[in-house]
Write a protein that holds these residues in place. Structure first.
Motif, PDB file in Angstrom:
ATOM      1  N   GLY A   1      -5.309  -5.984   5.591  1.00 25.28           N
ATOM      2  CA  GLY A   1      -4.679  -6.430   6.838  1.00 25.28           C
ATOM      3  C   GLY A   1      -4.176  -7.858   6.781  1.00 25.28           C
ATOM      4  N   THR A   2      -4.048  -8.410   5.589  1.00 26.74           N
ATOM      5  CA  THR A   2      -3.635  -9.816   5.497  1.00 26.74           C
ATOM      6  C   THR A   2      -2.178 -10.000   5.085  1.00 26.74           C
ATOM      7  N   CYS A   3      -1.581  -9.004   4.413  1.00 34.19           N
ATOM      8  CA  CYS A   3      -0.214  -9.217   3.916  1.00 34.19           C
ATOM      9  C   CYS A   3       0.857  -8.841   4.935  1.00 34.19           C
ATOM     10  N   GLY A   4       0.576  -7.891   5.783  1.00 37.68           N
ATOM     11  CA  GLY A   4       1.559  -7.464   6.784  1.00 37.68           C
ATOM     12  C   GLY A   4       2.728  -6.694   6.205  1.00 37.68           C
ATOM     13  N   ASN A   5       2.598  -6.237   4.963  1.00 40.31           N
ATOM     14  CA  ASN A   5       3.731  -5.564   4.304  1.00 40.31           C
ATOM     15  C   ASN A   5       3.807  -4.058   4.557  1.00 40.31           C
ATOM     16  N   CYS A   6       2.771  -3.492   5.104  1.00 32.90           N
ATOM     17  CA  CYS A   6       2.715  -2.024   5.202  1.00 32.90           C
ATOM     18  C   CYS A   6       3.245  -1.536   6.552  1.00 32.90           C
ATOM     19  N   ARG A   7       4.254  -2.223   7.069  1.00 37.35           N
ATOM     20  CA  ARG A   7       4.808  -1.857   8.385  1.00 37.35           C
ATOM     21  C   ARG A   7       5.391  -0.438   8.362  1.00 37.35           C
TER      22      ARG A   7
ATOM     23  N   ALA B   1       1.509  -2.299  -0.195  1.00 35.52           N
ATOM     24  CA  ALA B   1       0.223  -2.685   0.405  1.00 35.52           C
ATOM     25  C   ALA B   1      -0.361  -3.805  -0.454  1.00 35.52           C
ATOM     26  N   THR B   2       0.301  -4.953  -0.375  1.00 38.07           N
ATOM     27  CA  THR B   2      -0.017  -6.056  -1.283  1.00 38.07           C
ATOM     28  C   THR B   2      -1.480  -6.476  -1.193  1.00 38.07           C
ATOM     29  N   CYS B   3      -2.041  -6.448   0.022  1.00 39.52           N
ATOM     30  CA  CYS B   3      -3.429  -6.912   0.177  1.00 39.52           C
ATOM     31  C   CYS B   3      -4.419  -5.769   0.006  1.00 39.52           C
ATOM     32  N   GLY B   4      -3.921  -4.606  -0.384  1.00 42.13           N
ATOM     33  CA  GLY B   4      -4.820  -3.477  -0.617  1.00 42.13           C
ATOM     34  C   GLY B   4      -5.424  -2.916   0.653  1.00 42.13           C
TER      35      GLY B   4
HETATM   36  S1  FES Z   1      -1.719  -3.394   3.316  1.00 39.57           S
HETATM   37 FE1  FES Z   1      -1.601  -5.501   3.729  1.00 39.57          FE
HETATM   38  S2  FES Z   1      -1.513  -5.533   5.865  1.00 39.57           S
HETATM   39 FE2  FES Z   1      -1.636  -3.456   5.456  1.00 39.57          FE
END
Ligand code: FES
Length: 620
Positions: free
Chosen positions: A54-60, A48-51
């Motif tokens: 909702g900006t990193c898109g890594n938490c798929r 969860a790079t952006c914490g």
């Molecule tokens: S944690 Fe970065 S988009 Fe969900």
């Protein structure tokens, strides 16, 4: 958001169960909790790079079952149409509305599950079916207008290979390369079973490039893949991942039910599996700096259900008495027929199955353990959600299958989880409290199979539970949970999620059922051979759980017979090693097929003494 009060979670009408796969962790949250919050609360770490902004898109993650809030604008901006169609969501955006099952892809996890790819090394002399020959073919001219196929066959005949089959897919893939390389190439020729001189052209590859093979162990929980140099037998790279079918059922029985009860269920299970294997192939080839086209032979082993689902055979009959396999002989088919992205001519070999619940993986394990040639008395167990056991004694091989269930994978255990960082894998009781060790040396999140077996053995030795598995209420480490008593293993102050990690009576019962099933199988095989456990020279323990199992705890809990520890050998993924042997050796295939023909299978469910033996084996 978690409904925890004090140290132990309580019932709450407003709560949703969140099953996190393939970790095998269950969390209970209030409706409206985001999936990210649920994973954080459970101790499972998502990227969860952006914490959570909702900006990193890594938490798929992927929704397998249940209901979430509608897609947000952030999600439609970050996820592709195909991903949305496949059920992907962003964990930080999607809120839970009902009981849900969530599939977490490996790239979204900060720490990967410990995968069972290690085992003994390949130690046999290579004798592969596919052999290389480097040739420089005469180029077509106005006076030599033979077809590519005729030109190729003539050159091979000049080198002593006059009986050659050439298939269209191999030509389609190879002749362009022949022209690009000035008609010099390495040709992979595979021995046909019909005669020693009859061969098939399997691949057209760059001159002197290695002929590679792929060995795959399809476990119910995990996949292991090995890239092998067929000429030397060397393992170039190995890797593993979770079996993606877990999202459709944690054990064989539930997968069979899914395949039977859902339209296209069988095809879905097959395509998910093949997709994962293809991903492993790309990973292996990338690491080895080679191309999937260099893979000219594939061997796959798995239990009978995995075997059938992989090649597209029906599994309905495996779920109904008398539980017969569709195929018991070895199989050979074109690897591309099942969708494997390897050389177009590569063949896929699967060794024989012994019975509906003793599959090709057990044959591979026995082959790797040389049980077929054993002159001593050896018991070999492959412990998993289904445990296969074979006894070699007096020139006989007899085997059985035990429904040990997923408890040793941490499933159906209140604080259970699979072997990922944060899972308690070792437990000792000293100075009036439990001391635990976790995978990754982090704060504990839950407990995996080897840990729970340790905990039970230690709790029994310390008098916290009795030999029936019942906790002694008066002990200070016993807590009360909704009217049922539980052993407190780790206090809330020492866990990552701030809640007690406990072991309930039901947890102990799950392990009792699993260990009794296995021990009953062992005792019945010994009785069938008219010997006692003290007559055994060696006990081989294989499989993921068997690798990390503390043998001392297994003995004191009654799972395994009481023998000196030096008579036990934990061999890791022996089925994977057997698959590698089968890949590089024709004689290994002959041995496996002979062994499968001679092994005697005993069906436990109808065995006259099973119920009594099982009941006696429940006690600690
Ligand atoms: S944690 Fe970065 S988009 Fe969900």
């Amino acid at each position: 958001m978690c409904v925890a009060t004090g140290d132990i979670m309580t019932d709450d009408k407003q709560q949703c169960h969140v099953d996190l796969e393939p970790i095998g962790r269950r969390e209970i949250v209030e409706p409206g909790t985001t999936i990210l919050a649920a994973t954080q609360s459970s101790g499972v770490e998502l990227v969860a790079t952006c914490g959570g902004m909702g900006t990193c898109g890594n938490c798929r993650i992927r929704l397998e079952k249940g209901e979430l809030t509608s897609l947000t604008l952030i999600e439609t901006g970050k996820l592709s149409t195909a991903e949305i169609g496949a059920g992907y969501r962003l964990a930080c955006q999607a809120e839970i509305l009902s009981d849900v099952r969530i599939d977490i892809p490996p790239e979204s996890l900060t720490a990967l599950q410990r995968l069972q790819i290690e085992g003994l090394s390949v130690s046999i002399t290579p004798d592969p079916l596919v052999l290389p020959i480097d040739l420089n073919l005469p180029q077509p001219t106005l006076t030599d207008i033979r077809s590519d196929e005729a030109r190729l066959k003539a050159s091979l005949a000049e080198h002593g290979f006059s009986e050659i089959d050439v298939s269209v897919p191999v030509l389609a893939n190879g002749v362009e390369k022949l022209r690009e390389t000035g008609w010099s190439a390495r040709f992979g020729l595979r021995q046909k079973s019909t005669s020693a001189t009859h061969k098939e052209l399997i691949a057209i590859l760059p001159v002197q490039s290695p002929l590679l093979g792929l060995a795959i162990d399809i476990g119910t929980t995990k996949l292991a893949a090995y890239l092998i140099d067929l000429s030397t037998g060397a393992t170039l790279v190995k890797t593993g991942t979770m079996n993606p079918q877990i999202a459709y059922g944690e054990d064989v029985v539930s997968r069979i039910a899914y395949a039977n009860n859902n339209e296209a269920g069988r095809q879905i299970l097959q395509s998910r599996l093949v997709k994962s294997i293809n991903s492993l192939i790309r990973e292996l080839c990338s690491t080895a700096h080679t191309a999937p086209e260099q893979i000219v032979e594939v061997v796959a082993v798995g239990n009978t259900a995995m075997h059938h689902l992989f090649v597209g055979l029906p599994v309905r009959q495996l779920g109904e008495a008398p539980y017969v396999a569709t195929v018991s002989d070895s199989c050979e088919l074109r690897a591309r027929e099942v969708g494997l992205q390897v050389s177009p001519g590569a063949m896929l070999y699967l060794p024989p199955n012994i019975a509906g619940y003793v599959g090709a993986d057990h044959v591979a394990m026995l082959l790797a353990s040389s049980l077929g040639q054993a002159s001593r008395s050896i018991l070999a167990l492959d412990i998993g959600t289904n445990t296969e056991i074979t006894l070699a004694y007096g020139g006989r091989l007899i085997c059985c299958s035990c429904a040990s269930g997923p408890a040793f994978e941490g499933a159906h255990i209140r604080d259970g989880m699979r072997a990922v960082p944060g899972a308690i894998e070792r437990v000792r009781f000293a100075n009036d409290h439990f001391q635990v060790h976790t995978i990754g040396d982090t704060l504990p999140v839950g407990i995996c199979g080897s840990g729970i077996l340790d905990a039970i053995a230690e709790a029994f030795a310390a008098g916290i539970i009795d030999r029936r598995g019942v906790p002694r209420k008066e002990h200070p480490l016993i807590a009360e949970l909704n009217g049922t008593v539980a052993v407190r293993l780790v206090p809330a102050s020492a866990t990552k999620h701030g809640r007690d990690i406990i072991m309930t009576r039901a947890d102990v019962n799950e392990i009792q059922l699993a260990k009794a099933a296995i021990r009953a199988g062992v005792e019945i095989l010994l009785a069938e051979s008219e010997i006692d456990s003290t007559d055994l020279d060696e006990i081989i323990v294989a499989g993921a759980f068997g690798t990390y199992l503390n043998i001392g705890s297994a003995i004191s809990s009654g799972l395994l017979p009481e023998l000196p520890l030096e008579q036990y050998h934990q061999v890791g993924n022996a089925a994977g090693l057997g698959a590698q042997h089968l890949l590089i050796s024709r004689s290994a295939r002959a041995s496996a097929e002979k062994m499968a023909r001679t092994i005697e299978y005993i069906e436990l469910t109808t065995h006259a003494s099973f119920t009594d033996t099982f009941t006696q084996s429940l006690y600690f």
